[in-house]
Write a protein that holds these residues in place. Structure first.
Motif, PDB file in Angstrom:
ATOM      1  N   PHE A  79      -4.034  -1.119  12.181  1.00  0.00           N
ATOM      2  CA  PHE A  79      -4.757   0.073  11.776  1.00  0.00           C
ATOM      3  C   PHE A  79      -5.015   0.986  12.973  1.00  0.00           C
ATOM      4  CE2 PHE A  79      -8.490   2.616  10.915  1.00  0.00           C
ATOM      5  CZ  PHE A  79      -8.121   3.208   9.727  1.00  0.00           C
ATOM      6  N   GLU A  80      -5.394   0.399  14.104  1.00  0.00           N
ATOM      7  CA  GLU A  80      -5.665   1.197  15.293  1.00  0.00           C
ATOM      8  C   GLU A  80      -4.425   1.963  15.728  1.00  0.00           C
ATOM      9  OE1 GLU A  80      -7.147   0.650  19.882  1.00  0.00           O
ATOM     10  OE2 GLU A  80      -7.708  -0.866  18.402  1.00  0.00           O
ATOM     11  N   GLU A  81      -3.277   1.325  15.665  1.00  0.00           N
ATOM     12  CA  GLU A  81      -2.025   1.991  16.026  1.00  0.00           C
ATOM     13  C   GLU A  81      -1.742   3.142  15.056  1.00  0.00           C
ATOM     14  OE1 GLU A  81       2.651   0.801  15.953  1.00  0.00           O
ATOM     15  OE2 GLU A  81       1.237  -0.705  16.695  1.00  0.00           O
ATOM     16  N   PHE A  82      -1.926   2.886  13.770  1.00  0.00           N
ATOM     17  CA  PHE A  82      -1.738   3.920  12.758  1.00  0.00           C
ATOM     18  C   PHE A  82      -2.696   5.084  12.987  1.00  0.00           C
ATOM     19  CE2 PHE A  82      -3.016   5.739   8.644  1.00  0.00           C
ATOM     20  CZ  PHE A  82      -1.792   6.167   8.162  1.00  0.00           C
TER      21      PHE A  82
ATOM     22  N   ALA B  96       1.298  10.031   4.115  1.00  0.00           N
ATOM     23  CA  ALA B  96       1.073  10.841   2.915  1.00  0.00           C
ATOM     24  C   ALA B  96      -0.083  10.275   2.097  1.00  0.00           C
ATOM     25  CB  ALA B  96       2.342  10.902   2.071  1.00  0.00           C
ATOM     26  N   TYR B  97      -0.177   8.969   2.054  1.00  0.00           N
ATOM     27  CA  TYR B  97      -1.264   8.293   1.333  1.00  0.00           C
ATOM     28  C   TYR B  97      -2.611   8.711   1.907  1.00  0.00           C
ATOM     29  CZ  TYR B  97      -3.453   4.238  -1.005  1.00  0.00           C
ATOM     30  OH  TYR B  97      -4.223   3.418  -1.784  1.00  0.00           O
ATOM     31  N   VAL B  98      -2.729   8.665   3.226  1.00  0.00           N
ATOM     32  CA  VAL B  98      -3.996   9.017   3.870  1.00  0.00           C
ATOM     33  C   VAL B  98      -4.217  10.527   3.822  1.00  0.00           C
ATOM     34  CG1 VAL B  98      -5.339   8.902   6.014  1.00  0.00           C
ATOM     35  CG2 VAL B  98      -3.952   6.943   5.297  1.00  0.00           C
ATOM     36  N   ARG B  99      -3.148  11.330   3.931  1.00  0.00           N
ATOM     37  CA  ARG B  99      -3.286  12.786   3.824  1.00  0.00           C
ATOM     38  C   ARG B  99      -3.894  13.145   2.479  1.00  0.00           C
ATOM     39  NH1 ARG B  99       1.771  14.631   3.279  1.00  0.00           N
ATOM     40  NH2 ARG B  99       2.240  14.665   5.488  1.00  0.00           N
ATOM     41  N   ARG B 100      -3.458  12.458   1.437  1.00  0.00           N
ATOM     42  CA  ARG B 100      -4.004  12.722   0.100  1.00  0.00           C
ATOM     43  C   ARG B 100      -5.500  12.418   0.069  1.00  0.00           C
ATOM     44  NH1 ARG B 100      -1.972  10.443  -5.771  1.00  0.00           N
ATOM     45  NH2 ARG B 100      -3.518  11.613  -6.927  1.00  0.00           N
TER      46      ARG B 100
ATOM     47  N   SER C  41      -8.643  -0.583   2.399  1.00  0.00           N
ATOM     48  CA  SER C  41      -7.483  -1.014   1.599  1.00  0.00           C
ATOM     49  C   SER C  41      -6.215  -0.945   2.448  1.00  0.00           C
ATOM     50  CB  SER C  41      -7.363  -0.161   0.338  1.00  0.00           C
ATOM     51  OG  SER C  41      -7.298   1.206   0.675  1.00  0.00           O
ATOM     52  N   TRP C  42      -6.323  -1.411   3.685  1.00  0.00           N
ATOM     53  CA  TRP C  42      -5.239  -1.284   4.647  1.00  0.00           C
ATOM     54  C   TRP C  42      -3.947  -1.951   4.180  1.00  0.00           C
ATOM     55  CZ3 TRP C  42      -3.142   1.711   7.668  1.00  0.00           C
ATOM     56  CH2 TRP C  42      -2.226   1.320   8.649  1.00  0.00           C
ATOM     57  N   ARG C  43      -4.035  -3.078   3.536  1.00  0.00           N
ATOM     58  CA  ARG C  43      -2.823  -3.774   3.084  1.00  0.00           C
ATOM     59  C   ARG C  43      -2.035  -2.870   2.132  1.00  0.00           C
ATOM     60  NH1 ARG C  43      -3.405  -9.817   1.221  1.00  0.00           N
ATOM     61  NH2 ARG C  43      -5.116  -9.404   2.624  1.00  0.00           N
ATOM     62  N   ARG C  44      -2.726  -2.212   1.216  1.00  0.00           N
ATOM     63  CA  ARG C  44      -2.066  -1.310   0.264  1.00  0.00           C
ATOM     64  C   ARG C  44      -1.519  -0.078   0.981  1.00  0.00           C
ATOM     65  NH1 ARG C  44      -5.775   1.216  -3.945  1.00  0.00           N
ATOM     66  NH2 ARG C  44      -6.956  -0.480  -3.068  1.00  0.00           N
ATOM     67  N   VAL C  45      -2.290   0.484   1.902  1.00  0.00           N
ATOM     68  CA  VAL C  45      -1.849   1.666   2.644  1.00  0.00           C
ATOM     69  C   VAL C  45      -0.624   1.322   3.482  1.00  0.00           C
ATOM     70  CG1 VAL C  45      -2.482   3.340   4.435  1.00  0.00           C
ATOM     71  CG2 VAL C  45      -4.152   2.691   2.697  1.00  0.00           C
TER      72      VAL C  45
END
Length: 185
Positions: free
Chosen positions: A19-22, A70-74, A58-62
């Motif tokens: 997650f930190e890298e993302f 795009a998921y997080v942008r939404r 919900s990091w596993r799903r993301v």
């Protein structure tokens, strides 16, 4: 032999690093998008914080999504749009400096480059004056370069809604007599 609970702990141990890298890779671009849609830094930062908190939960799903950014942008755009609907955000907001009175227009001695900056600033002031949903569509279309289908997916609406809102946004922008719509691109 590892048990199911051991595997869950191992996956959760990897969660913060992934997650930190993302987060580090995506924050600058998503911040610019949030700022353009929100119109102010505080709202953009709040929306990003909420979006990344939801993404982390919900990091596993993301992470397994076809397009995690795009998921997080939404999530970010939804957060800005829904925040703007709340009454407490419509209160007056302080700004860095008071607006210039309209009657103080003096003859310009600016260079062509300075005129371009002034035109760009005028475009963004006009974009910021749009209703938040129209602004989101303009930002996603001309800044993020998303298609109508992609914008509809981000906003959770029909493609026709995107088209009609984009048309209304451009009509609002055209009302500014000195505004060149091509400056958006």
């Amino acid at each position: 032999m590892t048990t199911g609970s051991d595997r869950r702990l191992m996956v959760q141990a990897d969660k913060p690093a992934d997650f930190e890298e993302f987060y580090r890779a995506t924050w600058p671009r998503l911040y610019r998008t949030a700022l353009a849609v929100a119109g102010d830094a505080a709202t953009a930062e709040d929306a990003l914080q909420a979006a990344y908190a939801r993404a982390y939960a919900s990091w596993r799903r993301v992470r397994s999504a076809e397009h995690p950014v795009a998921y997080v942008r939404r999530i970010v755009v939804h957060e800005v749009v829904s925040t703007r609907r709340r009454a407490w955000t419509r209160r007056e907001r302080p700004s860095a400096s008071p607006p210039e009175p309209a009657d103080r227009a003096a003859p310009s001695t600016a260079s062509p480059a300075e005129h371009k900056v002034t035109e760009h600033d005028a475009v963004w002031r006009a974009v910021l004056a749009l209703p938040v949903r129209q602004r989101a569509i303009v930002v996603l279309r001309y800044y993020e370069e998303l298609s109508e289908e992609e914008i509809a997916a981000v906003l959770g609406c029909a493609r026709g809604t995107v088209k009609s809102q984009a048309s209304a946004a451009l009509a609002n922008l055209r009302r500014h007599a000195d505004l060149n719509i091509e400056d958006l691109t």
